[in-house]
Structures are given as structure tokens and as C-alpha cells.
Design an enzyme around this catalytic site. Structure first.
Site, short mmCIF file in Angstrom:
data_model
loop_
_atom_site.label_atom_id
_atom_site.label_comp_id
_atom_site.label_asym_id
_atom_site.label_seq_id
_atom_site.Cartn_x
_atom_site.Cartn_y
_atom_site.Cartn_z
N ARG A 50 0.83 -1.21 0.00
CA ARG A 50 0.00 0.00 0.00
C ARG A 50 0.86 1.26 0.00
O ARG A 50 0.59 2.22 -0.70
CB ARG A 50 -0.94 -0.01 1.21
CG ARG A 50 -1.64 1.30 1.53
CD ARG A 50 -2.38 1.89 0.33
NE ARG A 50 -2.83 3.24 0.55
CZ ARG A 50 -2.15 4.35 0.26
NH1 ARG A 50 -0.93 4.27 -0.23
NH2 ARG A 50 -2.67 5.54 0.46
N LEU A 64 -0.82 7.34 8.78
CA LEU A 64 -1.96 6.43 8.83
C LEU A 64 -1.77 5.26 7.86
O LEU A 64 -2.52 5.12 6.90
CB LEU A 64 -3.26 7.18 8.49
CG LEU A 64 -3.57 8.42 9.32
CD1 LEU A 64 -4.82 9.12 8.81
CD2 LEU A 64 -3.71 8.07 10.79
N PRO A 65 -0.75 4.44 8.10
CA PRO A 65 -0.57 3.30 7.20
C PRO A 65 -1.77 2.36 7.29
O PRO A 65 -2.34 2.18 8.37
CB PRO A 65 0.71 2.62 7.72
CG PRO A 65 0.86 3.10 9.11
CD PRO A 65 0.20 4.45 9.20
N HIS A 66 -2.17 1.83 6.16
CA HIS A 66 -3.34 0.94 6.15
C HIS A 66 -3.21 -0.07 5.02
O HIS A 66 -2.48 0.16 4.05
CB HIS A 66 -4.63 1.75 6.01
CG HIS A 66 -4.65 2.69 4.85
ND1 HIS A 66 -4.02 3.91 4.88
CD2 HIS A 66 -5.19 2.58 3.62
CE1 HIS A 66 -4.19 4.52 3.72
NE2 HIS A 66 -4.89 3.73 2.94
N ALA A 67 -3.92 -1.17 5.18
CA ALA A 67 -3.87 -2.24 4.19
C ALA A 67 -5.09 -3.13 4.34
O ALA A 67 -5.73 -3.16 5.38
CB ALA A 67 -2.60 -3.07 4.37
#
Length: 153
Positions: A50, A64-67
């Protein structure tokens, strides 16, 4: 949806030092693995994939890392407060010290977006960030995140 339904107390940590973004993703994955019983290696790969689409450092010291992951049935969160800010290629080029990671089911669609919007609103609140930066106790950090989110709306 509220942060208390996304973020378990066991998924909140204060960390003294993280040397790289890759190490940060590993630490986030390790915390998620412990708190939610997920596979850390799959999380790291998904976060890095991502991030390759564009940095998730949103500015003002927040990332705000997200996956999205297979095998997950609802959105979950992981929060880390870094004692030493980390270069994260954020949009404002400032280092990051507050990291809220979100993991969502592959098929979550709108739930993932709602959770991301909720976290984003919460982390844009200056008072919330100030309180997070002044605490190192994981229970206090969890409390700030889950009780002050109404102020961010």
C-alpha cells in the site's frame, strides 16, 4: 463505528526508537499479530504494498498506514507513539511520531473507508495529538484515543 471498536488496548504502544519505515511496519505487524492473532509477515507485505502507491504520512507528525488483508473479518487498528520521530516521506516532509495503522478485510469496502475517515478526523485534532504526545503509558494513550474522538468530529 468508534475507535474503541477498532482498537484494543493491547494494540497500543509507546516505542522509544524505530530506525526505518520498514522497521516501523514490522513493529506494527508484530503488535497486530499479538493483539489480534494475525500473521505478521502478511501484514508487513500488505503495508509495504500500500505504501508503494503513495506515502501515508498525512502531515503534522501523523502517519496512517493501512492495508487490506485476506482472513480478517472486521477492521482493526494499531497505534504507536514514537519517542523519536521518524522520517516517513510525509506530505509536509515532517517526521512522524504518531502512527495509527488500520487493517481491513479485503472485501471491507465502505467500512475500511469509514474507519480511515474516523481515524483521520481523530488524528487531525490538535488537542488529541498534544495529549498523545504527552503520554507514554499505553493505557493512557488508548484512553485518549477512545474518549476524545468525539472532539474530532
Amino acid at each position: 463505528m468508534d475507535l474503541s471498536s477498532l482498537l484494543r488496548p493491547a494494540a497500543v504502544r509507546a516505542v522509544a526508537n524505530v530506525a526505518s519505515k520498514k522497521r516501523l511496519f514490522q513493529d506494527l505487524a508484530d503488535i497486530a499479530a499479538q493483539a489480534y492473532g494475525l500473521d505478521a509477515a502478511i501484514i508487513v507485505d500488505a503495508l509495504q504494498e500500500r505504501e508503494s502507491l503513495g506515502p501515508t504520512g498525512v502531515g503534522h507528525g501523523v502517519a496512517l498506514p493501512h492495508a487490506r488483508l485476506h482472513g480478517l473479518d472486521h477492521v482493526v487498528g494499531v497505534f504507536m507513539r514514537l519517542e523519536k520521530p521518524l522520517d516517513f516521506d510525509a506530505v509536509d516532509r515532517q517526521p512522524v511520531d504518531l502512527v495509527f495503522g488500520l487493517l481491513a478485510p479485503k472485501s471491507s469496502g465502505v467500512d475500511h473507508l469509514k474507519a480511515l475517515a474516523l481515524v483521520s478526523r481523530t488524528m487531525r485534532n490538535e488537542d488529541t495529538c498534544k495529549k498523545l504526545r504527552s503520554n507514554t503509558d499505553p493505557a493512557a494513550l488508548h484512553g485518549v484515543l477512545t474518549t476524545t474522538q468525539g472532539l474530532a468530529a
